[in-house]
Motif scaffolding. Structure first.
Motif, PDB file in Angstrom:
ATOM      1  N   ASN A  99      -3.327  10.395   5.631  1.00 12.35           N
ATOM      2  CA  ASN A  99      -2.518   9.601   4.700  1.00 12.35           C
ATOM      3  C   ASN A  99      -1.215  10.285   4.319  1.00 12.35           C
ATOM      4  N   ALA A 100      -1.145  11.595   4.473  1.00 14.30           N
ATOM      5  CA  ALA A 100       0.071  12.324   4.113  1.00 14.30           C
ATOM      6  C   ALA A 100       1.270  11.841   4.917  1.00 14.30           C
ATOM      7  N   GLU A 101       1.035  11.352   6.129  1.00 12.06           N
ATOM      8  CA  GLU A 101       2.127  10.871   6.972  1.00 12.06           C
ATOM      9  C   GLU A 101       2.764   9.610   6.407  1.00 12.06           C
ATOM     10  N   LYS A 102       2.057   8.952   5.482  1.00  9.57           N
ATOM     11  CA  LYS A 102       2.584   7.740   4.871  1.00  9.57           C
ATOM     12  C   LYS A 102       3.420   8.032   3.633  1.00  9.57           C
ATOM     13  N   TYR A 173       6.494  11.783  -9.451  1.00 13.87           N
ATOM     14  CA  TYR A 173       6.295  10.331  -9.436  1.00 13.87           C
ATOM     15  C   TYR A 173       5.767   9.895  -8.074  1.00 13.87           C
ATOM     16  N   PHE A 174       4.701   9.105  -8.086  1.00 13.61           N
ATOM     17  CA  PHE A 174       4.172   8.545  -6.850  1.00 13.61           C
ATOM     18  C   PHE A 174       4.523   7.065  -6.825  1.00 13.61           C
ATOM     19  N   MET A 175       5.375   6.694  -5.861  1.00 14.23           N
ATOM     20  CA  MET A 175       5.898   5.339  -5.770  1.00 14.23           C
ATOM     21  C   MET A 175       5.354   4.630  -4.538  1.00 14.23           C
ATOM     22  N   GLY A 176       5.163   3.326  -4.626  1.00 10.42           N
ATOM     23  CA  GLY A 176       4.613   2.549  -3.531  1.00 10.42           C
ATOM     24  C   GLY A 176       5.635   2.194  -2.464  1.00 10.42           C
ATOM     25  N   PRO A 177       5.185   1.631  -1.351  1.00  7.74           N
ATOM     26  CA  PRO A 177       6.079   1.235  -0.262  1.00  7.74           C
ATOM     27  C   PRO A 177       7.145   0.238  -0.693  1.00  7.74           C
ATOM     28  N   ASP A 178       6.861  -0.540  -1.746  1.00  8.76           N
ATOM     29  CA  ASP A 178       7.826  -1.517  -2.251  1.00  8.76           C
ATOM     30  C   ASP A 178       8.746  -0.909  -3.300  1.00  8.76           C
ATOM     31  N   GLY A 179       8.605   0.393  -3.555  1.00  9.03           N
ATOM     32  CA  GLY A 179       9.422   1.042  -4.562  1.00  9.03           C
ATOM     33  C   GLY A 179       8.848   0.982  -5.953  1.00  9.03           C
ATOM     34  N   LYS A 200      -6.669   7.542  -2.988  1.00  9.87           N
ATOM     35  CA  LYS A 200      -7.344   6.379  -3.572  1.00  9.87           C
ATOM     36  C   LYS A 200      -6.383   5.217  -3.733  1.00  9.87           C
ATOM     37  N   LEU A 201      -5.177   5.506  -4.221  1.00 11.34           N
ATOM     38  CA  LEU A 201      -4.193   4.442  -4.416  1.00 11.34           C
ATOM     39  C   LEU A 201      -3.755   3.848  -3.080  1.00 11.34           C
ATOM     40  N   ILE A 202      -3.599   4.681  -2.069  1.00 11.67           N
ATOM     41  CA  ILE A 202      -3.231   4.187  -0.743  1.00 11.67           C
ATOM     42  C   ILE A 202      -4.326   3.284  -0.187  1.00 11.67           C
ATOM     43  N   GLU A 203      -5.568   3.682  -0.372  1.00 13.91           N
ATOM     44  CA  GLU A 203      -6.685   2.865   0.105  1.00 13.91           C
ATOM     45  C   GLU A 203      -6.762   1.548  -0.647  1.00 13.91           C
ATOM     46  N   GLU A 204      -6.501   1.582  -1.957  1.00 13.39           N
ATOM     47  CA  GLU A 204      -6.534   0.369  -2.760  1.00 13.39           C
ATOM     48  C   GLU A 204      -5.452  -0.603  -2.349  1.00 13.39           C
ATOM     49  N   GLU A 205      -4.318  -0.077  -1.872  1.00 13.15           N
ATOM     50  CA  GLU A 205      -3.200  -0.931  -1.454  1.00 13.15           C
ATOM     51  C   GLU A 205      -3.311  -1.315   0.016  1.00 13.15           C
ATOM     52  N   GLY A 206      -4.408  -0.906   0.631  1.00 13.85           N
ATOM     53  CA  GLY A 206      -4.621  -1.275   2.029  1.00 13.85           C
ATOM     54  C   GLY A 206      -3.991  -0.320   3.005  1.00 13.85           C
ATOM     55  N   GLY A 207      -3.452   0.815   2.487  1.00 15.16           N
ATOM     56  CA  GLY A 207      -2.876   1.822   3.380  1.00 15.16           C
ATOM     57  C   GLY A 207      -1.604   1.375   4.070  1.00 15.16           C
ATOM     58  N   GLN A 208      -0.934   0.366   3.526  1.00 13.80           N
ATOM     59  CA  GLN A 208       0.264  -0.151   4.194  1.00 13.80           C
ATOM     60  C   GLN A 208       1.474   0.749   3.953  1.00 13.80           C
ATOM     61  N   ALA A 209       1.981   1.321   5.009  1.00  9.30           N
ATOM     62  CA  ALA A 209       3.215   2.104   4.976  1.00  9.30           C
ATOM     63  C   ALA A 209       3.642   2.327   6.400  1.00  9.30           C
ATOM     64  N   SER A 210       4.944   2.198   6.640  1.00  9.02           N
ATOM     65  CA  SER A 210       5.438   2.382   7.990  1.00  9.02           C
ATOM     66  C   SER A 210       5.690   3.841   8.273  1.00  9.02           C
TER      67      SER A 210
END
Length: 210
Positions: A99-102, A173-179, A200-210
């Protein structure tokens, strides 16, 4: 400046930092709060910025769209707090596994006067291999700091060859793919706890990140 004046200036800076930290605590929700509170704070933390990375490229928040971001505001002349937090950031990313790559780690300076792209390039190399340093004009840094509710102030230090230091809040600050704001980590957070929370947060969001 006399010794008493210098002492008073530093004391006022410390008081200001405490007040800002208390203000931040009302804006930033505890990491384990529910989704409704988290969604409410998405509009309060983060926003657009225009800065220059440590390679000299002009970038905006859109350059990191689709990626999770782990953002810290600090400066290269920081004697202890910033290096400690950046080491914690690096260790947490190492513990995250794939997940670190995301996650894109970012250091935004609050000392643009000294932190040129060249200075940041030398500095970030001491930490995570993917850490990007960002600087800009004083106005651009002020706008970014305001968007993230970051406190900082220049404090004269006649005892140092650097002439001044920077007083600032210390928050990752941990920010999501949508900012959008997802969570934050204060000083002293263990890398393992940070890694677990981000995974956990990445898994909850479905792991979506390019």
């Amino acid at each position: 400046m006399s010794g008493s004046q210098k002492t008073l200036l530093i004391a006022l800076a410390v008081v200001a930092a405490v007040l800002i930290s208390l203000s931040l605590s009302t804006l930033l929700p505890p990491s384990e709060e529910g989704a409704s509170s988290q969604a409410q704070n998405r509009a309060l933390i983060g926003g657009p910025f225009e800065l220059t990375d440590h390679k000299g490229n002009r970038v905006t928040e859109k350059d990191y769209a689709g990626q999770y971001k782990l953002i810290y505001f600090g400066f290269t002349y920081c004697p202890d707090v910033c290096p400690t937090e950046l080491q914690t950031m690096s260790a947490a990313l190492e513990e995250m596994g794939e997940n670190a790559e995301k996650v894109q780690p970012l250091l935004i300076t609050i000392d643009p006067e000294r932190d040129t792209p060249e200075a940041l390039a030398q500095y970030v190399g001491h930490f995570h291999s993917r850490l990007v340093g960002l600087t800009g004009t004083p106005e651009e840094i002020a706008a970014a700091a305001k968007a993230y509710r970051v406190y900082y102030a220049k404090v004269e230090d006649e005892s140092s060859s650097a002439e001044y230091t920077m007083d600032h809040s210390s928050v990752l600050y941990f920010m999501g793919p949508d900012g959008g704001f997802l969570t934050h980590f204060g000083p002293g957070t263990a890398p393992s706890a940070m890694a677990e929370r981000m995974n956990k947060l990445i898994e909850e969001e479905g792991g979506q990140a390019s």
